[in-house]
Design a protein around this motif. Structure first.
Motif, short mmCIF file in Angstrom:
data_model
loop_
_atom_site.label_atom_id
_atom_site.label_comp_id
_atom_site.label_asym_id
_atom_site.label_seq_id
_atom_site.Cartn_x
_atom_site.Cartn_y
_atom_site.Cartn_z
N UNK B 191 0.84 -1.20 0.00
CA UNK B 191 0.00 0.00 0.00
C UNK B 191 0.87 1.25 0.00
N UNK B 192 0.44 2.23 -0.78
CA UNK B 192 1.10 3.53 -0.77
C UNK B 192 0.19 4.53 -0.07
N UNK B 193 0.72 5.17 0.95
CA UNK B 193 -0.03 6.16 1.70
C UNK B 193 0.17 7.53 1.05
N UNK B 194 -0.84 7.97 0.31
CA UNK B 194 -0.78 9.29 -0.33
C UNK B 194 -1.91 10.15 0.18
N UNK B 195 -2.14 10.07 1.48
CA UNK B 195 -3.27 10.80 2.05
C UNK B 195 -2.87 12.20 2.51
N UNK B 204 4.14 15.12 -1.04
CA UNK B 204 3.72 13.91 -1.74
C UNK B 204 2.94 14.24 -3.00
N UNK B 205 2.13 15.29 -2.91
CA UNK B 205 1.41 15.70 -4.10
C UNK B 205 2.40 16.05 -5.22
N UNK B 206 3.43 16.83 -4.88
CA UNK B 206 4.39 17.24 -5.91
C UNK B 206 5.14 16.04 -6.48
N UNK B 207 5.48 15.10 -5.61
CA UNK B 207 6.19 13.93 -6.09
C UNK B 207 5.34 13.17 -7.10
#
Ligand SMILES: Cc1cc2nc3c(=O)[nH]c(=O)nc-3n(C[C@H](O)[C@H](O)[C@H](O)COP(=O)(O)O)c2cc1C
Ligand code: SF4
Ligand code: FES
Lengths: 171, 595
Positions: B191-195, B204-207
């Motif tokens: 799972x990737x946590x992109x919350x 994280x948004x920019x990545x």
């Protein structure tokens, strides 16, 4: 498979929701897609009504109580209809002393709603706000991101009329 | 027509004339090759490659040419821009530690102390184009893993790199992989946590928006290592562009054979699915996140069992943060030895921060662990604007703390920040100057966590409410002498008695400001004074003897609190005044004091 009991004949939005739900049905852990389905439903209807939630409940075979629990937990979901524009009346001190209550009353009458509700033509949702930082212009209201100041009941009516005509023209 | 190549022109001595000359040469050569459009030119001062003469960088691909002459320009245009093959013999191949940090960004101070590992491709590649990613070593790491490494090798490599979780807690990533790998089950999940829910954070948004494939590649590598064939990215619904980029990246990766069955001809199957959040901060907590993916209310679960034993749908699950994933391909390609050469003894690699607040340069920065707060605020951030004084640095958002100026030389690593009384957190960094009230900032963060408490534990739900009431009272000048002790007691109780990290860390902003800025709390309570002038109710506006009686203030006051005849000194009725500050702003004679 489709859900016959609650097939909302005539509303194409329910057909679309149905197609979406059916596309998920064969995936493992089908019920786990509830949030995705609610996202889609809100996209179609603008908010999650009791009727919509019942439909989803029946179609996905998930208890309504659980759906309600999920819909209320997440900030993203609206349980009441949202208008095209949000009208927020500043109820901060400066506005209050300069007649915000009168502005609010005028809006309630003009839109035919109470605070938090959406007008019948679905163009406006009425809200209250805290000081928006424009006390010099008090009393103030905001429509979406636009600030209107020095309001009088007449001015309020005129501004609302402008938005209403524009929204109807666009529709 | 869209840009096909970006050409960056640099000159060692920086003679702008020369750069224009270079540009002219390019344009001439382009014309000769009927390459009329699709080229974009940028210039930069120097790339830090002093003895290489005029330098030209061609992107995508980050091809650096040195000692560029007109003759070479012709060659570059014909062979590289038209033919698609770089002119190998003229390429400069630098130590990749440095070429990773500069790329097209040039050498302004802002980039000078940075090192880009997680953000290596952001801004340099077209995120919607898988070929661009491939041209930048994309999917080479998964290929290497599938052909040359066993799952145990991969886990050893990640362990040796020393990389730790970038989502906040800093748990050693390799160890987490090993635990999940050892759990026996027919099915496992990655799972990737992109919350990313911290207010003000957008690392994280920019990545994802800048380099979506790197996240997919990192997850696939983990899938191979722990024996999982399914991946899930949990991303907040408020990030529509990031979602779109990921959707496209997943489809492109599938079509290119990097996701799906028998990846790159091996026996390894792995696919990734997106799940959207719906606006609840607590869902960033890993067990709440799992509940949310399962379609339920995002309430945290007690641990143990840990997700590594029983996670998504009851199966062993490996959860890592976006930035953690973005580091994985680099660790595999450049090796744990190189990776662990960056950073401090116990914190390896880099960390991305979202620098914000009262600082000249705001934005994303990625620095090696061990960089000091001073380096970030002054060298990278350019210091405090308007000649104001620095008061504190807040890290870790609503779970973190405020460090006063004395801690400016604190090194950025997990242990040092914790020892100083804050946390690394996920990467929020807010610079606070003398105009910010510390009680107010603590209140801001507590309002946030109070609102986001999921309500499961009484101490978190009710305790934060009580703390907020006390803080509000203090900022309104109605604080009581015993309030500070009460805040401390409540705060420590909430920390001990809450189930998840949200409750356990919610009091931190309050406790750390009490610890480091106790005098500001005392001033509010005992003297009714806010030294930053931010707490409106504690201010009073008073007219001094510079008043000429122009009447401007009287006209603007929304509550008619100002009286006075024309051309005579005016007076503000403190009883009526609502401290909106309008008169202060409108007075042209500096005749109103804010006390
Ligand atoms: C209230 C709360 C919110 C969190 N929010 C996030 C988040 O937005 N993103 C994230 O990656 N981790 C978040 N975490 C940390 C996760 O629980 C978890 O530790 C992390 O995803 C593990 O990945 P890592 O080891 O790569 O850091 C949060 C934790 C808590 C307690
Ligand atoms: S600590 Fe707070 S957010 Fe966490 S589980 Fe308890 S009530 Fe929910
Ligand atoms: S009180 Fe209404 S704008 Fe300030």
């Amino acid at each position: 498979m489709s859900c016959n009991d609650c097939n909302k004949v005539g509303d194409p939005r329910y057909d679309e929701l149905q197609v979406y739900i059916d596309s998920l049905r064969d995936k493992p852990h089908f019920e786990s897609y509830l949030i995705a389905v609610l996202h889609r439903a809100q996209g179609l209807f603008g908010y999650l009504s009791e009727e919509t939630m019942n439909y989803v409940s029946c179609d996905m075979n998930i208890p309504t109580a659980q759906i309600w629990g999920v819909a209320t937990f997440y900030h993203f979901f609206n349980l009441a209809e949202q208008g095209k524009h949000t009208v927020s009346v500043c109820m901060g001190t400066a506005c209050y002393v300069k007649g915000a209550a009168e502005v609010l009353e005028t809006l309630k009458k003009e839109l035919g709603v109470e605070v938090g509700e959406t007008s019948a033509d679905k163009i406006f949702t009425l809200d209250e706000a805290r000081c928006v930082g424009a006390c010099g212009l008090a009393p103030v209201m905001m429509i979406d991101d636009e600030i209107y100041g020095d309001l009088t009941p007449d001015k309020v009516v005129a501004i609302i009329k402008k938005y209403r005509e524009k929204a109807k023209g666009a529709a | 027509m869209e840009t096909k190549y970006t050409i960056t022109l640099c000159d060692a001595e920086f003679s702008s004339e020369h750069s224009i000359g270079l540009k002219g040469a390019f344009e001439k050569a382009a014309k000769a090759n009927s390459l009329e459009s699709g080229l974009r030119f940028t210039t930069c001062k120097t790339l830090g490659l002093k003895d290489k003469g005029a330098i030209v960088v061609v992107n995508p691909g980050y091809f650096v040419y040195g000692d560029v002459t007109e003759e070479l320009v012709n060659k570059i245009v014909a062979e590289h821009l038209v033919g698609g093959e770089a002119v190998q013999e003229n390429l400069i191949k630098e130590d990749h530690l440095f070429n990773r940090s500069f790329k097209t960004f040039g050498d302004s101070e802002f980039f000078g102390k940075q090192l880009r590992i997680a953000l290596r491709n952001c801004g340099n590649i077209d995120p919607d184009n898988i070929d661009d990613y491939l041209a930048n070593r994309g999917y080479e790491a998964i290929a290497k893993v599938l052909t040359d490494m066993t799952p145990v090798d991969v886990i050893q490599e990640v362990k040796k790199s020393g990389v730790r979780g970038r989502g906040g807690a800093g748990f050693p990533t390799g160890l987490k992989w090993e635990f999940t790998q050892r759990s026996q089950a027919d099915e496992k999940y990655v799972v990737c946590n992109a919350d990313e829910g911290d207010p003000g954070a957008f690392m994280d948004r920019s990545t994802i928006e800048g380099d979506p494939h790197t996240v997919l590649e990192g997850m696939s590598i983990a899938g191979y290592a722990i024996g999982a064939s399914k991946g899930v990215i949990y991303i907040r619904a408020e990030y529509p562009l990031a979602i779109k980029r990921l959707e496209k990246a997943i489809v492109d990766a599938r079509n290119a054979g990097f996701l799906g069955t028998k990846i790159l001809g091996s026996d390894f199957d792995f696919d990734i699915e997106l799940r959207l959040g719906a606006g609840a901060f607590v869902c960033g907590e890993e067990t709440a996140l799992l509940n949310s993916i399962e379609g339920r209310r995002g309430m945290p679960r007690p641990r143990p069992p840990f997700p590594a034993q029983s996670g998504l749908f009851g199966k062993p699950t490996l959860i890592n943060n976006v930035e953690t994933w973005a580091n994985i391909p680099v660790i595999i390609l450049d090796g744990s030895e190189w990776f662990s050469s960056v950073g401090t003894e116990n914190s390896k690699g880099t960390k991305v921060f979202a620098l914000a607040g009262k600082v000249v340069n705001t934005g994303l920065v990625e620095v090696p662990m061990g960089t000091t707060l001073r380096d970030i605020v002054y060298d990278i951030g350019g210091g405090i604007p308007n000649g104001k004084k620095l008061k504190a640095i807040q890290t870790g958002g609503p779970s973190g703390g405020c460090l006063p100026v004395e801690y400016l030389d604190t090194k950025i690593d997990y242990e040092s920040l914790a020892k100083a009384g804050s946390i690394m957190g996920s990467g929020g960094m807010i610079v606070i100057d003398e105009d910010t009230c510390m009680v107010n900032i603590a209140k801001f963060f507590l309002e946030f966590t109070q609102d986001e408490s999921c309500g499961k534990c009484t101490p978190c739900r009710e305790g934060t409410k009580r703390m907020l009431e006390i803080l509000t009272r203090i900022t309104e000048g109605k604080g009581k002498p015993e309030d500070i002790a009460k805040l401390e007691r409540l705060g420590n109780m909430i920390k001990k008695a809450s189930l998840c990290g949200l409750g356990q860390s919610a009091p931190n902003p309050v406790l750390s400001t009490i610890k480091n800025f106790r005098e500001e709390y005392e001033e509010h309570i005992n003297e009714g004074k806010c030294r930053a002038g931010q707490c409106q109710s504690l201010l009073s506006y008073v007219i001094n003897d510079k008043c000429v009686g122009c009447g401007a203030c009287k006209r603007v006051c929304p509550v008619d609190a100002i009286s006075g005849e024309k051309k005579e000194a005016h007076l503000i009725d403190q009883e009526k005044c609502i401290k909106c500050g309008q008169c202060y702003q409108v007075c042209k004679f500096k005749a109103i004091d804010k006390l």
